[in-house]
Design an enzyme around this catalytic site. Structure first.
Site, PDB file in Angstrom:
ATOM      1  N   HIS A 157       0.816  -1.223   0.000  1.00 51.58           N
ATOM      2  CA  HIS A 157       0.000   0.000   0.000  1.00 51.58           C
ATOM      3  C   HIS A 157       0.846   1.268   0.000  1.00 51.58           C
ATOM      4  O   HIS A 157       0.331   2.351  -0.234  1.00 51.58           O
ATOM      5  CB  HIS A 157      -0.936  -0.003   1.213  1.00 51.58           C
ATOM      6  CG  HIS A 157      -2.042  -1.014   1.094  1.00 51.58           C
ATOM      7  ND1 HIS A 157      -3.318  -0.682   0.728  1.00 51.58           N
ATOM      8  CD2 HIS A 157      -2.043  -2.357   1.255  1.00 51.58           C
ATOM      9  CE1 HIS A 157      -4.071  -1.779   0.685  1.00 51.58           C
ATOM     10  NE2 HIS A 157      -3.317  -2.807   0.998  1.00 51.58           N
ATOM     11  N   ASP A 365       3.590   9.410  -0.749  1.00 51.20           N
ATOM     12  CA  ASP A 365       2.385   8.669  -0.359  1.00 51.20           C
ATOM     13  C   ASP A 365       2.147   7.558  -1.378  1.00 51.20           C
ATOM     14  O   ASP A 365       2.268   7.801  -2.583  1.00 51.20           O
ATOM     15  CB  ASP A 365       1.176   9.624  -0.365  1.00 51.20           C
ATOM     16  CG  ASP A 365       0.145   9.299   0.709  1.00 51.20           C
ATOM     17  OD1 ASP A 365       0.080   8.135   1.126  1.00 51.20           O
ATOM     18  OD2 ASP A 365      -0.593  10.220   1.110  1.00 51.20           O
TER      19      ASP A 365
HETATM   20  C1  GDG Z   1      -2.129   3.818   3.247  1.00 50.04           C
HETATM   21  C2  GDG Z   1      -1.134   4.506   2.305  1.00 50.04           C
HETATM   22  C3  GDG Z   1      -2.863   4.447   0.494  1.00 50.04           C
HETATM   23  C4  GDG Z   1      -8.897  10.157   7.865  1.00 50.04           C
HETATM   24  N1  GDG Z   1      -9.392  10.815   8.942  1.00 50.04           N
HETATM   25  C5  GDG Z   1     -10.535  10.188   9.272  1.00 50.04           C
HETATM   26  C6  GDG Z   1     -10.727   9.115   8.389  1.00 50.04           C
HETATM   27  N2  GDG Z   1      -9.716   9.126   7.538  1.00 50.04           N
HETATM   28  C7  GDG Z   1      -9.602   8.181   6.406  1.00 50.04           C
HETATM   29  C8  GDG Z   1      -9.670   8.904   5.090  1.00 50.04           C
HETATM   30  C9  GDG Z   1      -9.047   7.878   4.159  1.00 50.04           C
HETATM   31  C10 GDG Z   1      -8.056   7.185   5.073  1.00 50.04           C
HETATM   32  O1  GDG Z   1      -8.374   7.534   6.409  1.00 50.04           O
HETATM   33  C11 GDG Z   1      -6.631   7.635   4.807  1.00 50.04           C
HETATM   34  O2  GDG Z   1      -6.206   7.029   3.637  1.00 50.04           O
HETATM   35  P1  GDG Z   1      -4.918   7.501   2.847  1.00 50.04           P
HETATM   36  O3  GDG Z   1      -4.916   6.830   1.550  1.00 50.04           O
HETATM   37  O4  GDG Z   1      -4.958   8.989   2.741  1.00 50.04           O
HETATM   38  O5  GDG Z   1      -3.656   7.185   3.767  1.00 50.04           O
HETATM   39  P2  GDG Z   1      -3.015   6.039   4.756  1.00 50.04           P
HETATM   40  O6  GDG Z   1      -3.799   5.868   6.001  1.00 50.04           O
HETATM   41  O7  GDG Z   1      -1.609   6.497   4.952  1.00 50.04           O
HETATM   42  O8  GDG Z   1      -3.066   4.668   3.909  1.00 50.04           O
HETATM   43  C12 GDG Z   1      -1.881   5.346   1.279  1.00 50.04           C
HETATM   44  C13 GDG Z   1      -3.744   3.646   1.452  1.00 50.04           C
HETATM   45  O9  GDG Z   1      -2.944   2.928   2.402  1.00 50.04           O
HETATM   46  C14 GDG Z   1      -4.622   2.625   0.692  1.00 50.04           C
HETATM   47  O10 GDG Z   1      -3.847   1.754  -0.076  1.00 50.04           O
HETATM   48  O11 GDG Z   1      -3.688   5.271  -0.309  1.00 50.04           O
HETATM   49  O12 GDG Z   1      -0.957   5.921   0.369  1.00 50.04           O
HETATM   50  O13 GDG Z   1      -0.238   5.344   3.061  1.00 50.04           O
HETATM   51  O14 GDG Z   1      -9.987   6.942   3.728  1.00 50.04           O
HETATM   52  O15 GDG Z   1     -11.004   9.229   4.793  1.00 50.04           O
HETATM   53  N3  GDG Z   1     -11.798   8.286   8.441  1.00 50.04           N
HETATM   54  C15 GDG Z   1     -12.731   8.534   9.425  1.00 50.04           C
HETATM   55  N4  GDG Z   1     -12.591   9.544  10.312  1.00 50.04           N
HETATM   56  C16 GDG Z   1     -11.526  10.403  10.274  1.00 50.04           C
HETATM   57  O16 GDG Z   1     -11.440  11.341  11.086  1.00 50.04           O
HETATM   58  N5  GDG Z   1     -13.817   7.732   9.495  1.00 50.04           N
END
Ligand code: GDG
Length: 465
Positions: A157, A365
């Protein structure tokens, strides 16, 4: 039909319920497990006094979840240590933050062995095994050593680092060799996949076979990009739920005619939050007329709080927003609303819709799903603008965003200025193109293409085996 065995670092039975408060990935995996049958296996997230390998099996909404507890030393060395203090920073190009402790490497190897030993008896000969993420790179090799001949895949990821960085890791060859025990290894982008290939060709003396597979360490593997997506329609519908509408209304009222920039991130040094705050400060310094007209809502939820680097970034960020707010705020306007509270997914959808500009400016990222969620939540008649870092995997797909270099403060400030002044027709044109991509390359497409890759590996094995 083959069953599917999904292995993730952490699994909780509530994830399998597919509740809307859960992330999209959990929902997609649950849906696949309901369709194919099988098991979702991983660490429970709980600590036991000593590791016993006892499995807790639960059937939740048609999904079988199997979890096991780890002991404190395992959690410290494997999870907080090697996964989050060694591989995470290194793979995000932060060798300055990477801890190279031997005990972490030993804990990582031990826990992967323990988890494989626990899982192996549950695997049937025809099952497809799909291992998720950097915590579990050696899982495939550990299962093979215990006799598993199944089709096995691994999806990363996060980014795969340039080989010049990877070689700073002691035993880097061993880590890459572990990747060759899978049939398929998936990356978020062609760029990360190419970085893996470059290591294999130039560091491990491997070759590319005529059918495209990589050959090294006496084994072969198919390495491909499988960019992850979101459940675009499902996320869009969250805006219409009572929770989504309530947060939208509340935010519109609170904006009081001002324009809002939004950032939503796990509080992590890879997300470029300090740089983002400084770029916003620069914008307000360069364009005083924007003061009182624009504010930033930054939602950054705490994560990995047992890791010192995360405590440090959290306090640095609070100090920085405090400094900027203290210097610039007026009696009826605060430039940065710095919020750590966790929101529901419905609330987030409403907030995205109420925002005029999204700032997705990570320094590095794997993909970044927030960029896709923001697009999915927009009102077609009056869509907001996405400002996106070129160092997010998402930038490879989302070319119609305003692509920025997050290290260059003035460039980000300029892009925000441009986003705020963008005519409606251009916003609509860019949004339509972005939305088409988000809808086509969605989460289900990602999952199905990876499972298809596993099925092909299984069938190829049958032909030759
Ligand atoms: C890894 C990789 C890759 C955030 N605040 C809240 C909340 N979130 C959710 C967002 C989004 C998720 O968390 C974050 O996803 P990301 O993709 O931005 O980042 P990582 O956590 O670092 O994930 C990344 C991912 O895996 C998938 O393969 O895209 O690059 O680092 O969905 O909405 N969700 C809730 N409350 C919050 O306050 N419910």
């Amino acid at each position: 039909m083959s069953r599917l065995i999904v292995v993730s670092n952490r699994v909780s039975p509530t994830q399998a319920q597919g509740a809307s408060s859960q992330g999209g990935l959990a929902m997609a995996i649950s849906a696949a497990l309901r369709e194919y049958g099988g098991i979702w296996f991983g660490w429970s997230g709980q600590a036991a006094p000593a590791f016993t390998g006892t499995i807790a099996m639960q059937k939740v909404d048609g999904v079988t979840v199997a979890t096991t507890d780890l002991d404190d030393q395992d959690i410290q060395e494997y999870y907080n240590g090697y996964a989050n203090r060694t591989l995470w920073p290194l793979f995000h190009y932060r060798i300055d933050l990477t801890a190279y402790d031997r005990s972490y490497g030993a804990g990582y190897a031990r826990v992967n062995g323990r988890l494989a030993e626990t899982l192996h008896p549950l695997i049937e000969p025809d099952d497809l095994v799909w291992v998720q993420d950097y915590h579990l790179i050696p899982m495939g090799r550990e299962l093979r050593e215990r006799g598993a001949a199944n089709a096995m895949g691994f999806f990363l990821h996060i980014p795969w680092p340039a080989r010049e960085l990877l070689v700073t890791l002691p035993r880097h060859r061993d880590l890459v060799e572990a990747m060759f025990h899978y049939d398929v290894v998936g990356f978020q982008t062609a760029e990360w996949c190419d970085a893996f290939k470059a290591y294999v060709l130039h560091e491990a003396g491997g070759t590319i076979l005529p059918d495209g597979r990589l050959s090294a360490f006496g084994r072969t593997v198919r390495a491909e990009a499988f960019p992850i997506g979101i459940d675009a329609q499902g996320f869009r519908h969250l805006c219409d739920t009572p929770g989504g509408q309530a947060s939208f209304q509340r935010m519109v009222e609170s904006k009081a005619g001002r324009r809002m920039l939004i950032g939503v991130d796990r509080l992590d040094y890879s997300k470029g939050l300090e740089e983002r705050f400084l770029a916003f400060e620069r914008l307000l310094q360069d364009h005083p007329s924007l003061r009182r007209e624009v504010f930033m809502l930054q939602i950054s939820t705490h994560s990995r709080e047992d890791v010192p680097e995360y405590q440090e970034i959290a306090s640095r960020l609070d100090a920085l927003s405090g400094r900027i707010n203290g210097a610039m705020a007026e009696m009826d306007w605060v430039p940065i609303r710095n919020v750590h509270r966790l929101h529901t997914r419905e609330e987030l959808a409403g907030l995205y819709r109420a925002a005029d500009v999204a700032l997705v400016t990570p320094l590095r990222d794997g993909m970044n799903l927030v960029a896709k969620e923001f697009v999915a939540a927009q009102d077609e008649a009056d869509p907001g603008v996405l400002v996106l870092s070129r160092f997010a995997g998402a930038a490879a797909q989302m070319r119609e965003a305003l692509i920025v270099n997050p290290f260059a403060r003035e460039d980000v400030a300029d892009a925000i200025k441009r986003a705020l002044g963008m005519p409606l027709e251009e916003r609509q044109r860019r949004w339509r193109a972005l939305m088409d991509g988000v809808e086509t390359d969605d989460l289900m497409a990602w999952r199905d293409s990876f499972v298809h890759g596993l099925q092909q590996a299984r069938d190829a094995g049958r032909q030759t085996g």
